[in-house]
Design a protein around this motif. Structure first.
Motif, PDB file in Angstrom:
ATOM      1  N   PRO A  19       0.831  -1.214   0.000  1.00 39.30           N
ATOM      2  CA  PRO A  19       0.000   0.000   0.000  1.00 39.30           C
ATOM      3  C   PRO A  19       0.867   1.266   0.000  1.00 39.30           C
ATOM      4  O   PRO A  19       1.877   1.337   0.698  1.00 39.30           O
ATOM      5  N   TYR A  20       0.490   2.230  -0.823  1.00 39.81           N
ATOM      6  CA  TYR A  20       1.272   3.460  -0.914  1.00 39.81           C
ATOM      7  C   TYR A  20       0.689   4.587  -0.074  1.00 39.81           C
ATOM      8  O   TYR A  20       1.324   5.626   0.092  1.00 39.81           O
ATOM      9  N   GLY A  24      -6.123   6.549   8.577  1.00 44.83           N
ATOM     10  CA  GLY A  24      -7.435   6.367   9.190  1.00 44.83           C
ATOM     11  C   GLY A  24      -8.070   5.016   8.906  1.00 44.83           C
ATOM     12  O   GLY A  24      -9.278   4.926   8.754  1.00 44.83           O
ATOM     13  N   GLY A  25      -7.262   3.972   8.771  1.00 47.44           N
ATOM     14  CA  GLY A  25      -7.794   2.644   8.525  1.00 47.44           C
ATOM     15  C   GLY A  25      -8.117   2.354   7.071  1.00 47.44           C
ATOM     16  O   GLY A  25      -8.684   1.307   6.749  1.00 47.44           O
ATOM     17  N   THR A  26      -7.748   3.263   6.166  1.00 50.50           N
ATOM     18  CA  THR A  26      -7.985   3.065   4.735  1.00 50.50           C
ATOM     19  C   THR A  26      -6.647   2.938   4.020  1.00 50.50           C
ATOM     20  O   THR A  26      -5.721   3.711   4.277  1.00 50.50           O
ATOM     21  N   ARG A  27      -6.551   1.935   3.130  1.00 50.11           N
ATOM     22  CA  ARG A  27      -5.314   1.690   2.378  1.00 50.11           C
ATOM     23  C   ARG A  27      -5.567   1.848   0.878  1.00 50.11           C
ATOM     24  O   ARG A  27      -6.565   1.356   0.359  1.00 50.11           O
ATOM     25  N   GLU A  53      -9.084  -0.182   0.339  1.00 52.74           N
ATOM     26  CA  GLU A  53      -9.502  -1.160   1.340  1.00 52.74           C
ATOM     27  C   GLU A  53      -9.679  -0.468   2.676  1.00 52.74           C
ATOM     28  O   GLU A  53      -8.939   0.447   3.018  1.00 52.74           O
ATOM     29  N   SER A  54     -10.683  -0.940   3.420  1.00 53.10           N
ATOM     30  CA  SER A  54     -10.893  -0.464   4.779  1.00 53.10           C
ATOM     31  C   SER A  54     -10.974  -1.687   5.683  1.00 53.10           C
ATOM     32  O   SER A  54     -10.797  -2.812   5.233  1.00 53.10           O
TER      33      SER A  54
END
Length: 135
Positions: A19-20, A24-27, A53-54
């Protein structure tokens, strides 16, 4: 004249980078995908996707896909723009849409325009439907 096409596809490769962006829990992740198409389109493709993705799981992606093959007996290439998402990360709430990028058709598919969708079945298989026209 408008044509209807459909079939299935196999995902031959799903190459996700690390993931770049993670906040807050989002990728956000960049993914390279290779497919083989069956049905009214026989061919292959390569795609570049950006997935979201969360904690609930995959919730959206956008992408560009370069398709090479034979569609209803016409050989050439074209580019699909993807837009997809899910209301809550579960398969039953997904929407996956395609737009054929205008002016992207080559060969016997020059002038192709249209829209389509992908459906993921309960067993995880992928089917597709495409509505298109040729200039």
């Amino acid at each position: 004249m408008t044509f209807q096409a459909g079939g299935s596809f196999d995902i031959d490769a799903w190459d996700a980078d690390k993931p770049y962006d993670e906040r807050g829990g989002t990728r956000l992740t960049r993914v390279g995908v290779r497919k083989t198409f069956h049905g009214d389109l026989v061919g292959t493709s390569t795609s570049e996707l950006i997935t979201v993705e969360s904690a609930a799981g995959p919730v959206a992606y956008v992408g560009i896909e370069h398709v090479q093959g034979i569609l209803h007996g016409r050989e050439g290439t074209f580019v699909l723009q993807h837009s997809a998402g899910s209301e809550d990360g579960t398969p039953g709430t997904q929407w996956l849409r395609w737009l054929i990028v205008p002016t992207s058709g080559t060969g016997e598919l020059t002038g192709i325009r249209g829209v389509g969708q992908i459906t993921v079945t309960e067993d995880g298989a992928h089917t597709w439907a495409l509505e298109y026209s040729l200039d």
